[in-house]
Design a protein around this motif. Structure first.
Motif, short mmCIF file in Angstrom:
data_model
loop_
_atom_site.label_atom_id
_atom_site.label_comp_id
_atom_site.label_asym_id
_atom_site.label_seq_id
_atom_site.Cartn_x
_atom_site.Cartn_y
_atom_site.Cartn_z
N GLU A 193 13.32 -5.01 1.26
CA GLU A 193 13.07 -5.29 -0.14
C GLU A 193 11.97 -6.33 -0.31
O GLU A 193 11.18 -6.27 -1.27
N TYR A 194 11.89 -7.27 0.63
CA TYR A 194 10.84 -8.28 0.58
C TYR A 194 9.46 -7.64 0.71
O TYR A 194 8.50 -8.06 0.07
N ASP A 195 9.36 -6.59 1.56
CA ASP A 195 8.08 -5.88 1.71
C ASP A 195 7.70 -5.17 0.42
O ASP A 195 6.53 -5.18 0.02
N LEU A 196 8.68 -4.56 -0.23
CA LEU A 196 8.42 -3.89 -1.50
C LEU A 196 7.97 -4.89 -2.56
O LEU A 196 7.02 -4.65 -3.30
N GLU A 197 8.65 -6.03 -2.61
CA GLU A 197 8.29 -7.08 -3.57
C GLU A 197 6.88 -7.59 -3.30
O GLU A 197 6.08 -7.76 -4.24
N ASN A 198 6.55 -7.86 -2.04
CA ASN A 198 5.22 -8.33 -1.69
C ASN A 198 4.14 -7.33 -2.08
O ASN A 198 3.06 -7.70 -2.57
N ALA A 199 4.43 -6.06 -1.85
CA ALA A 199 3.46 -5.02 -2.19
C ALA A 199 3.24 -4.97 -3.70
O ALA A 199 2.11 -4.78 -4.17
N ILE A 200 4.31 -5.14 -4.47
CA ILE A 200 4.18 -5.15 -5.92
C ILE A 200 3.32 -6.33 -6.38
O ILE A 200 2.44 -6.18 -7.24
N THR A 245 1.07 -7.94 -4.64
CA THR A 245 -0.30 -7.70 -4.20
C THR A 245 -1.04 -6.76 -5.15
O THR A 245 -2.23 -6.91 -5.40
N HIS A 246 -0.29 -5.79 -5.68
CA HIS A 246 -0.89 -4.79 -6.58
C HIS A 246 -0.35 -4.97 -8.00
O HIS A 246 -0.06 -3.99 -8.68
N ILE A 247 -0.26 -6.22 -8.43
CA ILE A 247 0.40 -6.50 -9.70
C ILE A 247 -0.32 -5.85 -10.89
O ILE A 247 0.33 -5.42 -11.85
N GLN A 248 -1.64 -5.77 -10.84
CA GLN A 248 -2.37 -5.16 -11.95
C GLN A 248 -1.99 -3.68 -12.09
O GLN A 248 -1.73 -3.20 -13.20
N GLU A 249 -1.96 -2.97 -10.96
CA GLU A 249 -1.58 -1.56 -10.99
C GLU A 249 -0.11 -1.40 -11.39
O GLU A 249 0.25 -0.46 -12.10
N PHE A 250 0.74 -2.33 -10.93
CA PHE A 250 2.16 -2.25 -11.26
C PHE A 250 2.39 -2.45 -12.76
O PHE A 250 3.21 -1.76 -13.37
N LEU A 251 1.67 -3.40 -13.36
CA LEU A 251 1.78 -3.61 -14.81
C LEU A 251 1.32 -2.38 -15.57
O LEU A 251 1.90 -2.02 -16.60
N LEU A 252 0.28 -1.73 -15.08
CA LEU A 252 -0.20 -0.50 -15.70
C LEU A 252 0.87 0.58 -15.63
O LEU A 252 1.10 1.32 -16.59
N LEU A 287 9.58 5.60 -11.65
CA LEU A 287 8.33 4.87 -11.57
C LEU A 287 7.58 5.37 -10.33
O LEU A 287 8.18 5.52 -9.26
N VAL A 288 6.31 5.65 -10.48
CA VAL A 288 5.51 6.18 -9.37
C VAL A 288 4.67 5.04 -8.80
O VAL A 288 3.83 4.47 -9.50
N LEU A 289 4.90 4.70 -7.54
CA LEU A 289 4.29 3.51 -6.93
C LEU A 289 3.44 3.87 -5.73
O LEU A 289 3.42 3.16 -4.73
N GLU A 290 2.70 4.96 -5.80
CA GLU A 290 1.89 5.40 -4.66
C GLU A 290 0.81 4.38 -4.31
O GLU A 290 0.37 4.29 -3.17
N PHE A 291 0.40 3.56 -5.30
CA PHE A 291 -0.67 2.59 -5.07
C PHE A 291 -0.23 1.43 -4.16
O PHE A 291 -1.07 0.66 -3.69
N LEU A 292 1.06 1.30 -3.90
CA LEU A 292 1.53 0.22 -3.03
C LEU A 292 1.14 0.45 -1.57
O LEU A 292 1.12 -0.49 -0.78
N GLY A 293 0.88 1.69 -1.23
CA GLY A 293 0.47 1.98 0.14
C GLY A 293 1.60 2.01 1.14
O GLY A 293 1.36 2.03 2.35
#
Length: 332
Positions: A187-194, A196-203, A172-178
């Motif tokens: 892991e909490y930071d990764l979860e928060n970033a996801i 925050t960017h839930i629309q991009e993550f669903l895409l 999975l490519v998650l460059e949009f998380l910043g």
């Protein structure tokens, strides 16, 4: 009153969207017919290389003076390319704009253009979303888990995905998380970033996914556990549980995820729903450990790596070569 107002707003929005689509499609058809006229003129016995270059320059100078910059030499060249790339005008989708087609024409293969064009139309991707999917090599990533005919058939809606592996990507490519690849985070930071960017993550997850919950509590005989992220896939009609790991996964991680999947299967899912899927999203993995930890007939648990930058072509060549031994083993 509120219901009537909502209905009228919906009608106005749909009408505006339809009008924009009509204008965009008319623009694409205009450029296609211009390209057709140029190519047909080129084929009237002239030396193509010299004549074509001079023709585009002369045409552009005249048309720009009369109609503006939309008829620059660059756009006339693209018009010509559009006609040569898509010779059947009826194949041009009214849901794709001229800018969509400019992005598709940069792709080298017919199958790639077919895939990205069909996915854009089906999912309503903006040009920016299409560009992102091309840059993240979505087509190539899906080919790592299934065959080309299946990928194209699902994209064109000629068939529906029936198996989890047809939707799940690795990596999975998650460059949009910043998040910076070398930075320290939890892991909490990764979860928060996801989130925050839930629309991009669903895409990025793919077709049919919807978000259900984060840190979902489950209770087993008085013990409390938390599932990092819970999704639902309407195409497969099943829950999808996602656990996040920043390090290389272990067999204990897979065992924990298996427990969550078993709980959902036995206590949450309805009789009409399909078995729950578990995805362990990790920074690294040992494929042999994954293979020997999971049952041979496993269809519910998956380990996918994530990366925080867009992949290069060489990375995918290396990934494909790495997968080839397993593919040959599976086919014997």
């Amino acid at each position: 009153m509120d219901s009537l107002l909502s209905s009228i707003r919906h009608i106005i929005l749909q009408s505006r969207q339809s009008a924009v689509r009509s204008v965009n499609h008319a623009l694409t058809l205009m450029y296609w017919h211009i390209g057709q006229a140029i190519v047909e003129d080129e084929q009237q016995g002239h030396q193509r290389a010299v004549y074509g270059k001079a023709l585009i320059k002369t045409l552009s100078e005249t048309l720009v003076a009369e109609y503006g910059e939309n008829f620059s030499g660059r756009n006339l060249q693209l018009s010509r390319q559009l006609y040569l790339t898509f010779p059947n005008v009826n194949a041009l989708s009214s849901h794709l704009s001229w800018t969509h087609y400019k992005a598709l024409m940069r792709l080298g293969g017919t199958d790639q253009r077919t895939f990205y064009g069909a996915e854009t139309e089906k999912n309503g991707w903006t040009v920016r979303q299409l560009e992102r999917q091309i840059n993240s090599q979505l087509y190539e990533r899906l080919l790592l888990s299934q065959d080309k005919e299946s990928v194209l058939a699902i994209a064109r809606s000629e068939s529906k995905p029936t198996e989890p592996h047809q939707l799940i990507k690795d990596p999975l490519v998650l460059e949009f998380l910043g998040l910076k690849p070398q930075a320290s985070y939890y892991e909490y930071d990764l979860e928060n970033a996801i989130i925050t960017h839930i629309q991009e993550f669903l895409l990025e997850l793919g077709n049919g996914f919807s978000f259900v919950a984060r840190q979902k509590r489950i209770y087993i005989e008085g013990d409390e556990f938390k599932v990092d992220l819970v999704f639902y896939n309407r195409l497969l009609q099943c829950f999808v549980l996602l656990e996040l790991k920043l390090d290389k996964i272990t067999h204990q991680d897979l065992g924990q995820l298996q427990m969550y999947v078993n709980y959902y299967d036995r206590s949450v899912r309805e009789s009409y729903e399909n078995p729950t899927i578990g995805i362990l999203l990790c920074a690294d993995k040992n494929d042999a450990v994954v293979r020997y930890t999971l049952p041979e007939n496993n269809t519910q648990l998956f380990a996918s790596k994530y990366q925080l930058h867009l992949p290069t072509e060489q990375q995918f060549i290396d990934e494909i070569l790495r997968e080839l031994p397993d593919q040959r083993k599976d086919s014997t």
